[in-house]
Design a protein around this motif. Structure first.
Motif, PDB file in Angstrom:
ATOM      1  N   SER A   1       7.017  -3.637   9.301  1.00 11.18           N
ATOM      2  CA  SER A   1       7.125  -4.912   8.569  1.00 11.18           C
ATOM      3  C   SER A   1       8.585  -5.333   8.412  1.00 11.18           C
ATOM      4  O   SER A   1       8.881  -6.524   8.311  1.00 11.18           O
ATOM      5  CB  SER A   1       6.470  -4.789   7.192  1.00 11.18           C
ATOM      6  OG  SER A   1       7.072  -3.746   6.451  1.00 11.18           O
TER       7      SER A   1
ATOM      8  N   LEU B   1      13.727 -12.947  -7.417  1.00 10.94           N
ATOM      9  CA  LEU B   1      13.113 -12.082  -8.441  1.00 10.94           C
ATOM     10  C   LEU B   1      12.677 -12.909  -9.659  1.00 10.94           C
ATOM     11  O   LEU B   1      11.643 -12.627 -10.270  1.00 10.94           O
ATOM     12  CB  LEU B   1      14.075 -10.971  -8.870  1.00 10.94           C
ATOM     13  CG  LEU B   1      14.314  -9.843  -7.861  1.00 10.94           C
ATOM     14  CD1 LEU B   1      15.219  -8.770  -8.466  1.00 10.94           C
ATOM     15  CD2 LEU B   1      13.015  -9.194  -7.390  1.00 10.94           C
TER      16      LEU B   1
ATOM     17  N   HIS C   1       7.523   7.575   2.238  1.00 12.71           N
ATOM     18  CA  HIS C   1       6.807   8.711   2.812  1.00 12.71           C
ATOM     19  C   HIS C   1       6.658   8.513   4.322  1.00 12.71           C
ATOM     20  O   HIS C   1       6.503   7.377   4.792  1.00 12.71           O
ATOM     21  CB  HIS C   1       5.419   8.830   2.174  1.00 12.71           C
ATOM     22  CG  HIS C   1       5.463   9.314   0.761  1.00 12.71           C
ATOM     23  ND1 HIS C   1       5.736   8.473  -0.298  1.00 12.71           N
ATOM     24  CD2 HIS C   1       5.306  10.562   0.243  1.00 12.71           C
ATOM     25  CE1 HIS C   1       5.727   9.184  -1.421  1.00 12.71           C
ATOM     26  NE2 HIS C   1       5.471  10.447  -1.119  1.00 12.71           N
TER      27      HIS C   1
ATOM     28  N   ALA D   1      15.362   2.201  -7.753  1.00 12.03           N
ATOM     29  CA  ALA D   1      14.526   1.664  -6.680  1.00 12.03           C
ATOM     30  C   ALA D   1      13.060   1.663  -7.110  1.00 12.03           C
ATOM     31  O   ALA D   1      12.305   0.720  -6.845  1.00 12.03           O
ATOM     32  CB  ALA D   1      14.705   2.490  -5.414  1.00 12.03           C
TER      33      ALA D   1
ATOM     34  N   ARG E   1      10.524  -1.690  -7.151  1.00 13.42           N
ATOM     35  CA  ARG E   1       9.251  -1.760  -6.415  1.00 13.42           C
ATOM     36  C   ARG E   1       8.063  -1.912  -7.369  1.00 13.42           C
ATOM     37  O   ARG E   1       7.129  -2.666  -7.100  1.00 13.42           O
ATOM     38  CB  ARG E   1       9.081  -0.499  -5.558  1.00 13.42           C
ATOM     39  CG  ARG E   1       7.798  -0.518  -4.740  1.00 13.42           C
ATOM     40  CD  ARG E   1       7.755   0.628  -3.750  1.00 13.42           C
ATOM     41  NE  ARG E   1       6.558   0.615  -2.935  1.00 13.42           N
ATOM     42  CZ  ARG E   1       5.705   1.641  -2.840  1.00 13.42           C
ATOM     43  NH1 ARG E   1       5.932   2.750  -3.518  1.00 13.42           N
ATOM     44  NH2 ARG E   1       4.632   1.537  -2.071  1.00 13.42           N
TER      45      ARG E   1
ATOM     46  N   HIS F   1      14.664  -3.200   0.497  1.00 16.94           N
ATOM     47  CA  HIS F   1      14.575  -1.932   1.238  1.00 16.94           C
ATOM     48  C   HIS F   1      15.949  -1.377   1.602  1.00 16.94           C
ATOM     49  O   HIS F   1      16.046  -0.434   2.390  1.00 16.94           O
ATOM     50  CB  HIS F   1      13.695  -2.110   2.484  1.00 16.94           C
ATOM     51  CG  HIS F   1      12.245  -2.258   2.153  1.00 16.94           C
ATOM     52  ND1 HIS F   1      11.277  -2.643   3.046  1.00 16.94           N
ATOM     53  CD2 HIS F   1      11.592  -2.070   0.966  1.00 16.94           C
ATOM     54  CE1 HIS F   1      10.102  -2.687   2.442  1.00 16.94           C
ATOM     55  NE2 HIS F   1      10.262  -2.347   1.178  1.00 16.94           N
TER      56      HIS F   1
ATOM     57  N   PHE G   1       2.861 -13.655   1.874  1.00 16.80           N
ATOM     58  CA  PHE G   1       3.831 -14.191   0.914  1.00 16.80           C
ATOM     59  C   PHE G   1       3.541 -15.655   0.598  1.00 16.80           C
ATOM     60  O   PHE G   1       3.710 -16.096  -0.543  1.00 16.80           O
ATOM     61  CB  PHE G   1       5.272 -13.976   1.412  1.00 16.80           C
ATOM     62  CG  PHE G   1       5.788 -12.599   1.080  1.00 16.80           C
ATOM     63  CD1 PHE G   1       5.271 -11.471   1.711  1.00 16.80           C
ATOM     64  CD2 PHE G   1       6.757 -12.409   0.111  1.00 16.80           C
ATOM     65  CE1 PHE G   1       5.705 -10.193   1.387  1.00 16.80           C
ATOM     66  CE2 PHE G   1       7.209 -11.134  -0.236  1.00 16.80           C
ATOM     67  CZ  PHE G   1       6.679 -10.024   0.415  1.00 16.80           C
TER      68      PHE G   1
ATOM     69  N   GLY H   1       1.138  -4.803   3.971  1.00 22.76           N
ATOM     70  CA  GLY H   1       1.117  -3.460   4.554  1.00 22.76           C
ATOM     71  C   GLY H   1       2.333  -3.238   5.433  1.00 22.76           C
ATOM     72  O   GLY H   1       2.875  -4.182   6.020  1.00 22.76           O
ATOM     73  N   SER H   2       2.745  -1.975   5.544  1.00 24.03           N
ATOM     74  CA  SER H   2       3.954  -1.684   6.318  1.00 24.03           C
ATOM     75  C   SER H   2       3.731  -1.835   7.820  1.00 24.03           C
ATOM     76  O   SER H   2       4.684  -1.796   8.589  1.00 24.03           O
ATOM     77  CB  SER H   2       4.444  -0.268   6.014  1.00 24.03           C
ATOM     78  OG  SER H   2       3.439   0.667   6.353  1.00 24.03           O
TER      79      SER H   2
HETATM   80  C1  HEM Z   1       7.529  -7.377   2.838  1.00 22.57           C
HETATM   81  C2  HEM Z   1       6.551  -6.560   2.623  1.00 22.57           C
HETATM   82  C3  HEM Z   1       6.749  -5.159   2.106  1.00 22.57           C
HETATM   83  C4  HEM Z   1       6.167  -4.051   2.598  1.00 22.57           C
HETATM   84  C5  HEM Z   1       5.175  -3.984   3.742  1.00 22.57           C
HETATM   85  C6  HEM Z   1       6.657  -2.935   1.835  1.00 22.57           C
HETATM   86  C7  HEM Z   1       6.282  -1.625   2.021  1.00 22.57           C
HETATM   87  C8  HEM Z   1       6.886  -0.548   1.426  1.00 22.57           C
HETATM   88  C9  HEM Z   1       6.545   0.813   1.681  1.00 22.57           C
HETATM   89  C10 HEM Z   1       5.442   1.280   2.610  1.00 22.57           C
HETATM   90  C11 HEM Z   1       7.376   1.598   0.958  1.00 22.57           C
HETATM   91  C12 HEM Z   1       7.432   3.122   0.923  1.00 22.57           C
HETATM   92  C13 HEM Z   1       6.341   3.680   0.034  1.00 22.57           C
HETATM   93  C14 HEM Z   1       6.249   5.169   0.191  1.00 22.57           C
HETATM   94  O1  HEM Z   1       5.919   5.635   1.281  1.00 22.57           O
HETATM   95  O2  HEM Z   1       6.495   5.894  -0.799  1.00 22.57           O
HETATM   96  C15 HEM Z   1       8.248   0.718   0.226  1.00 22.57           C
HETATM   97  C16 HEM Z   1       9.261   1.147  -0.601  1.00 22.57           C
HETATM   98  C17 HEM Z   1      10.002   0.291  -1.378  1.00 22.57           C
HETATM   99  N1  HEM Z   1       9.849  -1.080  -1.472  1.00 22.57           N
HETATM  100 FE1  HEM Z   1       8.738  -2.236  -0.253  1.00 22.57          FE
HETATM  101  N2  HEM Z   1       7.529  -3.388   0.899  1.00 22.57           N
HETATM  102  C18 HEM Z   1       7.614  -4.752   1.012  1.00 22.57           C
HETATM  103  C19 HEM Z   1       8.345  -5.592   0.214  1.00 22.57           C
HETATM  104  C20 HEM Z   1       9.078  -5.192  -0.872  1.00 22.57           C
HETATM  105  C21 HEM Z   1       9.633  -6.045  -1.867  1.00 22.57           C
HETATM  106  C22 HEM Z   1       9.419  -7.548  -1.901  1.00 22.57           C
HETATM  107  C23 HEM Z   1      10.315  -5.268  -2.737  1.00 22.57           C
HETATM  108  C24 HEM Z   1      11.056  -5.658  -3.991  1.00 22.57           C
HETATM  109  C25 HEM Z   1      11.495  -6.848  -4.247  1.00 22.57           C
HETATM  110  C26 HEM Z   1      10.221  -3.919  -2.269  1.00 22.57           C
HETATM  111  C27 HEM Z   1      10.851  -2.844  -2.833  1.00 22.57           C
HETATM  112  C28 HEM Z   1      10.729  -1.545  -2.378  1.00 22.57           C
HETATM  113  C29 HEM Z   1      11.531  -0.451  -2.894  1.00 22.57           C
HETATM  114  C30 HEM Z   1      12.671  -0.565  -3.891  1.00 22.57           C
HETATM  115  C31 HEM Z   1      11.066   0.705  -2.271  1.00 22.57           C
HETATM  116  C32 HEM Z   1      11.542   2.137  -2.537  1.00 22.57           C
HETATM  117  C33 HEM Z   1      10.752   2.644  -3.751  1.00 22.57           C
HETATM  118  C34 HEM Z   1      11.117   4.036  -4.213  1.00 22.57           C
HETATM  119  O3  HEM Z   1      12.137   4.601  -3.806  1.00 22.57           O
HETATM  120  O4  HEM Z   1      10.355   4.572  -5.035  1.00 22.57           O
HETATM  121  N3  HEM Z   1       9.427  -3.902  -1.160  1.00 22.57           N
HETATM  122  N4  HEM Z   1       7.921  -0.579   0.518  1.00 22.57           N
END
Ligand code: HEM
Length: 347
Positions: free
Chosen positions: A289, A321, A207, A63, A67, A201, A184, A172-173
């Protein structure tokens, strides 16, 4: 004689420095198989083996890599700028931005780069390409082969990395659906592709500070048992900004109470699939979000579509992707092949 030797030495030193410091102009568009015949080894094979070993040791690294790739490409294109560490000259690179909270997986990229540099392909493979390959491999492993695609390569590494750029470019979340669609669209993605990419997700962790607003969201926007008995409890359990699983499926069934049926530990957790959309229709997602995608007709119909069809999502996620991987550096940018992924060559 002494003077001209000194001058000659200066010229040689300058040229040597210039060869390292002055970046090459970015080449043409990335192409599949760019490294074929350029190294004494299979570049993609080494990336694949290293990613597999990293996931075998810690499945959550998958993951992290997915990200990391998104956060690289949305800021100045896919140029490895997210990998740059702070230095005296540049104390606030992208990774120091609040928008990059929790970003991890850098160690996997470092390990791949070190192998390529020492084993078989020095000064040749960009960190941006390594990250693009690694995200594909992680996606393939976490989806058990469902998400797979050929990665165009031949990118250069950027020489600019700024926390301000990250803050301005990343969503932003707490964004509402209009803000998400606009963010986007600014990168050339449709509302449908926003929905498709958000399906990432289904894996990973977050966090509590990233979804703190959701602990007081109305019950029409989040399942109240999920909000009060699961998230509020986990986040109130102490510790400095604890993390929880992104997907209710991966949470501990014993702590889910009335929602225990959503936990599917038998699947091994960290499974990249369309469960995010099913969760979303049930008000069981973490971020505002995420929930916002069911709040607009432009996105809701796609949430429903992907909740119903996991195979279609696999294919469309892979295509999204690939599109993400084609975001390039701003016009006029220069690049280089970094010696180490955490620093530009002239840091
Ligand atoms: C649509 C808007 C998006 C928002 C607002 C967003 C926001 C976030 C936030 C706030 C986190 C948690 C960060 C933390 O607290 O540690 C997160 C985790 C994650 N996001 Fe997004 N994200 C978005 C789109 C995406 C996209 C497009 C991808 C990949 C194609 C993605 C993949 C991930 C993954 C895999 C995690 C988990 C990461 C980990 O376990 O280290 N996100 N995202």
């Amino acid at each position: 004689m002494k003077v001209s030797a000194f001058a000659l030495a200066l010229v040689v030193a300058f040229q040597a420095a210039a060869a390292v410091v002055v970046p090459a102009t970015a080449p043409g568009a990335p192409t599949v198989g760019y490294y074929n015949g350029k190294c004494n080894c299979s570049v993609e094979g080494i990336v694949n083996d290293t990613v597999k070993a990293a996931l075998d040791a810690d499945i959550t690294k998958g993951a992290a890599l997915v990200r990391l790739f998104f956060h690289d490409c949305f800021v100045r294109g896919c140029d490895g700028s997210v990998l740059i560490d702070p230095t005296y000259a540049n104390p606030n690179p992208e990774k120091t931005s609040g928008a990059n909270i929790g970003l991890r997986g850098f160690d996997v990229i470092d390990a791949i780069k070190a192998k390529l540099e020492s084993a078989c392909c020095p000064n040749t493979v960009s960190c941006a390409d390594i990250l693009a390959f690694a995200a594909r491999d992680a996606s393939r492993y976490l989806s058990k082969g469902g998400v797979d695609y050929a990665v165009p390569s031949g990118r250069l590494d950027g020489v600019v990395s700024s926390a301000t750029d990250a803050a301005n470019s990343l969503p932003g979340s707490t964004f509402n659906v209009a803000e998400l669609i606009a963010k986007f669209a600014g990168k050339g993605f449709t509302p449908e592709e926003l929905v498709i990419l958000s399906g990432a997700h289904s894996i990973g962790e977050a966090h509590c500070s990233s979804f703190h607003d959701r602990l007081s969201a109305p019950s029409s926007q989040i399942n109240p048992d999920f909000r009060d008995s699961v998230l509020a409890k986990d986040c109130g359990a102490g510790g400095d900004d604890p993390t929880v699983e992104n997907n209710i499926r991966d949470m501990n069934a014993a702590s889910l109470g009335s929602l225990a049926r959503y936990a599917v530990p038998a699947r091994g957790g960290a499974y990249l699939d369309n469960s995010y959309y099913v969760n979303n229709l049930n008000n069981l997602v973490l971020f505002r979000s995420d929930w916002e995608l069911v709040g607009s007709n432009a996105t809701l119909r796609h949430v429903r579509e992907y909740a119903d069809n996991g195979t279609l999502w696999n294919l469309d996620f892979a295509a999204a992707l690939v599109k993400l991987s084609k975001l390039s550096m701003p016009p006029g940018s220069t690049g280089e092949i970094r010696k180490t992924c955490r620093a530009t060559n002239n840091y």
